[in-house]
Write a protein that holds these residues in place. Structure first.
Motif, mmCIF file in Angstrom:
data_model
loop_
_atom_site.group_PDB
_atom_site.id
_atom_site.type_symbol
_atom_site.label_atom_id
_atom_site.label_comp_id
_atom_site.label_asym_id
_atom_site.label_seq_id
_atom_site.Cartn_x
_atom_site.Cartn_y
_atom_site.Cartn_z
ATOM 1 N N TRP A 186 0.832 -1.198 0.000
ATOM 2 C CA TRP A 186 0.000 0.000 0.000
ATOM 3 C C TRP A 186 0.870 1.253 0.000
ATOM 4 O O TRP A 186 0.613 2.213 -0.721
ATOM 5 C CB TRP A 186 -0.940 0.009 1.208
ATOM 6 C CG TRP A 186 -1.873 1.175 1.181
ATOM 7 C CD1 TRP A 186 -3.083 1.239 0.569
ATOM 8 C CD2 TRP A 186 -1.663 2.460 1.793
ATOM 9 N NE1 TRP A 186 -3.639 2.488 0.761
ATOM 10 C CE2 TRP A 186 -2.792 3.247 1.505
ATOM 11 C CE3 TRP A 186 -0.640 3.012 2.549
ATOM 12 C CZ2 TRP A 186 -2.914 4.569 1.948
ATOM 13 C CZ3 TRP A 186 -0.757 4.322 2.992
ATOM 14 C CH2 TRP A 186 -1.891 5.074 2.690
ATOM 15 N N GLY A 187 1.932 1.258 0.812
ATOM 16 C CA GLY A 187 2.830 2.408 0.887
ATOM 17 C C GLY A 187 3.515 2.685 -0.436
ATOM 18 O O GLY A 187 3.687 3.844 -0.829
ATOM 19 N N THR A 188 3.879 1.632 -1.160
ATOM 20 C CA THR A 188 4.478 1.789 -2.478
ATOM 21 C C THR A 188 3.479 2.423 -3.442
ATOM 22 O O THR A 188 3.820 3.358 -4.187
ATOM 23 C CB THR A 188 4.955 0.420 -3.012
ATOM 24 O OG1 THR A 188 5.894 -0.131 -2.081
ATOM 25 C CG2 THR A 188 5.599 0.549 -4.374
ATOM 26 N N GLU A 189 2.246 1.926 -3.433
ATOM 27 C CA GLU A 189 1.205 2.499 -4.290
ATOM 28 C C GLU A 189 0.914 3.946 -3.909
ATOM 29 O O GLU A 189 0.730 4.807 -4.778
ATOM 30 C CB GLU A 189 -0.080 1.680 -4.197
ATOM 31 C CG GLU A 189 0.007 0.330 -4.867
ATOM 32 C CD GLU A 189 -1.288 -0.462 -4.740
ATOM 33 O OE1 GLU A 189 -2.368 0.147 -4.662
ATOM 34 O OE2 GLU A 189 -1.190 -1.703 -4.713
ATOM 35 N N TYR A 190 0.883 4.229 -2.620
ATOM 36 C CA TYR A 190 0.583 5.579 -2.169
ATOM 37 C C TYR A 190 1.705 6.547 -2.557
ATOM 38 O O TYR A 190 1.449 7.689 -2.937
ATOM 39 C CB TYR A 190 0.355 5.615 -0.655
ATOM 40 C CG TYR A 190 -0.207 6.927 -0.190
ATOM 41 C CD1 TYR A 190 -1.540 7.259 -0.423
ATOM 42 C CD2 TYR A 190 0.592 7.850 0.465
ATOM 43 C CE1 TYR A 190 -2.060 8.472 -0.015
ATOM 44 C CE2 TYR A 190 0.077 9.071 0.887
ATOM 45 C CZ TYR A 190 -1.249 9.370 0.639
ATOM 46 O OH TYR A 190 -1.757 10.581 1.040
ATOM 47 N N LEU A 191 2.940 6.086 -2.489
ATOM 48 C CA LEU A 191 4.070 6.908 -2.919
ATOM 49 C C LEU A 191 3.934 7.285 -4.387
ATOM 50 O O LEU A 191 4.143 8.447 -4.767
ATOM 51 C CB LEU A 191 5.376 6.161 -2.660
ATOM 52 C CG LEU A 191 6.662 6.892 -2.959
ATOM 53 C CD1 LEU A 191 6.777 8.167 -2.140
ATOM 54 C CD2 LEU A 191 7.851 5.989 -2.672
ATOM 55 N N GLU A 192 3.571 6.313 -5.209
ATOM 56 C CA GLU A 192 3.346 6.595 -6.631
ATOM 57 C C GLU A 192 2.185 7.575 -6.815
ATOM 58 O O GLU A 192 2.247 8.484 -7.651
ATOM 59 C CB GLU A 192 3.095 5.299 -7.411
ATOM 60 C CG GLU A 192 4.317 4.413 -7.514
ATOM 61 C CD GLU A 192 5.497 5.113 -8.159
ATOM 62 O OE1 GLU A 192 5.306 5.786 -9.204
ATOM 63 O OE2 GLU A 192 6.616 4.997 -7.619
ATOM 64 N N PHE A 193 1.129 7.410 -6.050
ATOM 65 C CA PHE A 193 -0.007 8.323 -6.083
ATOM 66 C C PHE A 193 0.440 9.745 -5.740
ATOM 67 O O PHE A 193 0.080 10.712 -6.414
ATOM 68 C CB PHE A 193 -1.088 7.850 -5.107
ATOM 69 C CG PHE A 193 -2.150 8.857 -4.823
ATOM 70 C CD1 PHE A 193 -3.145 9.131 -5.765
ATOM 71 C CD2 PHE A 193 -2.174 9.536 -3.620
ATOM 72 C CE1 PHE A 193 -4.128 10.068 -5.516
ATOM 73 C CE2 PHE A 193 -3.157 10.477 -3.345
ATOM 74 C CZ PHE A 193 -4.134 10.745 -4.304
ATOM 75 N N MET A 194 1.252 9.875 -4.684
ATOM 76 C CA MET A 194 1.728 11.199 -4.279
ATOM 77 C C MET A 194 2.566 11.839 -5.378
ATOM 78 O O MET A 194 2.414 13.033 -5.670
ATOM 79 C CB MET A 194 2.543 11.103 -2.992
ATOM 80 C CG MET A 194 1.715 10.823 -1.759
ATOM 81 S SD MET A 194 2.719 10.618 -0.269
ATOM 82 C CE MET A 194 3.509 12.199 -0.150
ATOM 83 N N SER A 244 2.281 11.428 -8.490
ATOM 84 C CA SER A 244 1.420 11.794 -9.617
ATOM 85 C C SER A 244 0.548 13.015 -9.333
ATOM 86 O O SER A 244 -0.107 13.524 -10.232
ATOM 87 C CB SER A 244 0.521 10.615 -10.015
ATOM 88 O OG SER A 244 -0.491 10.435 -9.029
ATOM 89 N N GLN A 245 0.547 13.492 -8.108
ATOM 90 C CA GLN A 245 -0.350 14.589 -7.708
ATOM 91 C C GLN A 245 0.297 15.971 -7.783
ATOM 92 O O GLN A 245 -0.316 16.935 -7.351
ATOM 93 C CB GLN A 245 -0.882 14.342 -6.285
ATOM 94 C CG GLN A 245 -1.726 13.112 -6.171
ATOM 95 C CD GLN A 245 -2.918 13.156 -7.102
ATOM 96 O OE1 GLN A 245 -3.698 14.105 -7.080
ATOM 97 N NE2 GLN A 245 -3.060 12.140 -7.930
ATOM 98 N N ASP A 246 1.474 16.087 -8.312
ATOM 99 C CA ASP A 246 2.133 17.383 -8.477
ATOM 100 C C ASP A 246 2.198 18.132 -7.144
ATOM 101 O O ASP A 246 1.763 19.292 -7.035
ATOM 102 C CB ASP A 246 1.403 18.228 -9.548
ATOM 103 C CG ASP A 246 2.212 19.439 -9.963
ATOM 104 O OD1 ASP A 246 3.450 19.367 -9.953
ATOM 105 O OD2 ASP A 246 1.592 20.471 -10.285
ATOM 106 N N ILE A 247 2.709 17.452 -6.129
ATOM 107 C CA ILE A 247 2.836 18.047 -4.797
ATOM 108 C C ILE A 247 4.010 19.022 -4.810
ATOM 109 O O ILE A 247 5.084 18.717 -5.290
ATOM 110 C CB ILE A 247 3.058 16.948 -3.736
ATOM 111 C CG1 ILE A 247 1.837 16.048 -3.688
ATOM 112 C CG2 ILE A 247 3.328 17.569 -2.371
ATOM 113 C CD1 ILE A 247 1.997 14.840 -2.784
ATOM 114 N N LYS A 248 3.782 20.221 -4.264
ATOM 115 C CA LYS A 248 4.844 21.255 -4.248
ATOM 116 C C LYS A 248 5.286 21.563 -2.861
ATOM 117 O O LYS A 248 4.622 21.537 -1.922
ATOM 118 C CB LYS A 248 4.347 22.504 -4.930
ATOM 119 C CG LYS A 248 4.066 22.243 -6.384
ATOM 120 C CD LYS A 248 3.590 23.487 -7.073
ATOM 121 C CE LYS A 248 3.234 23.092 -8.487
ATOM 122 N NZ LYS A 248 3.058 23.977 -9.428
#
Length: 115
Positions: free
Chosen positions: A101-109, A111-115
């Motif tokens: 889940w943490g690996t998937e969530y890292l990829e999600f983060m 992809s979200q253009d977090i600044k």
């Protein structure tokens, strides 16, 4: 081993799990012990940012809850080794899922253009 009787008062299995693994380092300690038996100083080196006293506390709690086994060898100087119990090994399946889940969530983060 003296298991904590107060855990029996928690009626929710998720609550029991949360209570047993509560602590900043418990999951990491379990994960670190997954492949080998380790001595205290080896654990300290594997977790360089943990304080020695806090590692001692977390290991004692994990031992009390039946996830970690502490083996003391009667020799000079004293030798102490830590390993996972059968219950600790069973908990690795939970940590494996958390890793996924943490690996998937890292990829999600990412992809979200977090600044």
């Amino acid at each position: 081993m003296q298991l904590r009787k107060e855990l029996l008062e928690i009626k929710c299995p998720v609550g029991i799990t949360q209570n047993v693994i509560a602590g900043k380092w418990k999951l990491v300690i379990i994960w670190t012990l997954k492949d080998e038996v380790m001595r205290f100083n080896e654990l300290l080196r594997a977790l360089p940012t943990i304080r020695q006293g806090y590692l001692t506390l977390q290991l004692r709690e994990l031992e009390q809850d039946g996830l970690v086994h502490r083996e003391v060898y009667r020799e000079v100087p004293p030798k102490v080794e830590y390993s996972l119990t059968d219950m600790g090994i069973k908990f690795l399946t939970v940590i494996d899922k958390m890793f996924e889940w943490g690996t998937e969530y890292l990829e999600f983060m990412k992809s979200q253009d977090i600044k």
